[in-house]
Design a protein around this motif. Structure first.
Motif, PDB file in Angstrom:
ATOM      1  N   PHE A 160      47.673  64.245  25.735  1.00 25.24           N
ATOM      2  CA  PHE A 160      46.258  64.395  26.056  1.00 25.24           C
ATOM      3  C   PHE A 160      45.637  65.579  25.321  1.00 25.24           C
ATOM      4  O   PHE A 160      44.588  65.464  24.689  1.00 25.24           O
ATOM      5  N   LYS A 173      40.570  60.498  25.033  1.00 23.60           N
ATOM      6  CA  LYS A 173      40.048  60.494  26.402  1.00 23.60           C
ATOM      7  C   LYS A 173      39.921  59.036  26.836  1.00 23.60           C
ATOM      8  O   LYS A 173      39.756  58.131  26.005  1.00 23.60           O
ATOM      9  N   ASN A 197      41.523  62.107  31.568  1.00 22.30           N
ATOM     10  CA  ASN A 197      42.749  61.316  31.434  1.00 22.30           C
ATOM     11  C   ASN A 197      43.111  60.649  32.767  1.00 22.30           C
ATOM     12  O   ASN A 197      44.214  60.162  32.946  1.00 22.30           O
TER      13      ASN A 197
END
Length: 231
Positions: A160, A173, A197
């Motif tokens: 992420f 995202k 996320n």
């Protein structure tokens, strides 16, 4: 009168290759910069999926106790997984939304999630991993406060957050679709308003969201920046 020495064949070949390389470089377009170690390629539909590429395991969750066990049909879970989209980070923009999982991956994961979900302990959540040719997709699945939660950790080998940078930098995202929303977590230091996320879906909306995921093509999904569904 002295004769000119012939040019060695090997030197002649080298000179020709250099000239060809210079010509190609002059016409080559500048490619968009990518992350170091970025997985290349795209998800392609596969007729058969090796079950060993998908693992599902219960783990203790700090958000517990949860509303577990929770019963869902495999087809419904498959539709929900097909409805999860994400956007990769590019230079000064986000790329177009694309599915997190291919159809075979969503079907294979749903088959393993459904029975595990129905026998899950109230203090456990489900950790899943799908290993594709572009890398591993990993996330967590649980139900709390009448919401189904998908918290994604990696997508196709991307974590992420981008490591090695001083400022906060995202590799991707999630892109919430109809009936989905970001979890507005104040515990997320780098974004106190929402965790991009982590998406949630009202339990009462599961059937409609699953139906949308099954019938729509990726490029036709209605994209929403944010849907405030979490109380």
């Amino acid at each position: 009168m002295m004769k000119k020495k012939p040019v060695p064949k090997l030197l002649f070949v080298v000179l020709c290759l250099l000239a060809l390389a210079v010509g190609c470089a002059g016409t080559k377009e500048t490619a968009e910069p990518v992350f170091k170690g970025e997985p290349q390629g795209s998800l392609e539909a596969e007729e058969k999926l090796d079950p060993s590429r998908i693992t599902v395991s219960p783990v203790k969750g700090k958000e517990g106790p949860f509303q577990h066990p929770f019963t869902m049909q495999g087809a419904e879970l498959e539709g929900l997984l097909q409805a999860i989209y994400f956007q990769k980070s590019a230079t000064f923009r986000w790329k177009n939304p694309e599915r997190m999982l291919s159809d075979p991956e969503a079907a294979g994961l749903a088959q393993k999630l459904a029975p595990a979900f129905s026998s899950l302990d109230k203090d456990d959540l489900l950790l899943f991993r799908v290993t594709g040719k572009d890398g591993q997709t990993q996330g967590e699945l649980f139900v709390t406060k009448d919401f189904l939660n998908f918290r994604i950790l990696t997508i196709q080998g991307y974590e992420f957050l981008k490591k090695g940078t001083k400022a906060t930098s995202y590799q991707w995202k999630l892109a919430p679709q109809e009936g989905q929303g970001f979890f507005p977590s104040h515990a997320v230091v780098w974004n106190p308003k929402e965790a991009t996320n982590w998406i949630v879906i009202k339990i009462s909306d599961l059937a409609s969201v699953a139906s949308e995921g099954q019938k729509e093509e990726p490029e036709n999904q209605p994209l929403k920046k944010r849907l405030d569904v979490f109380p």
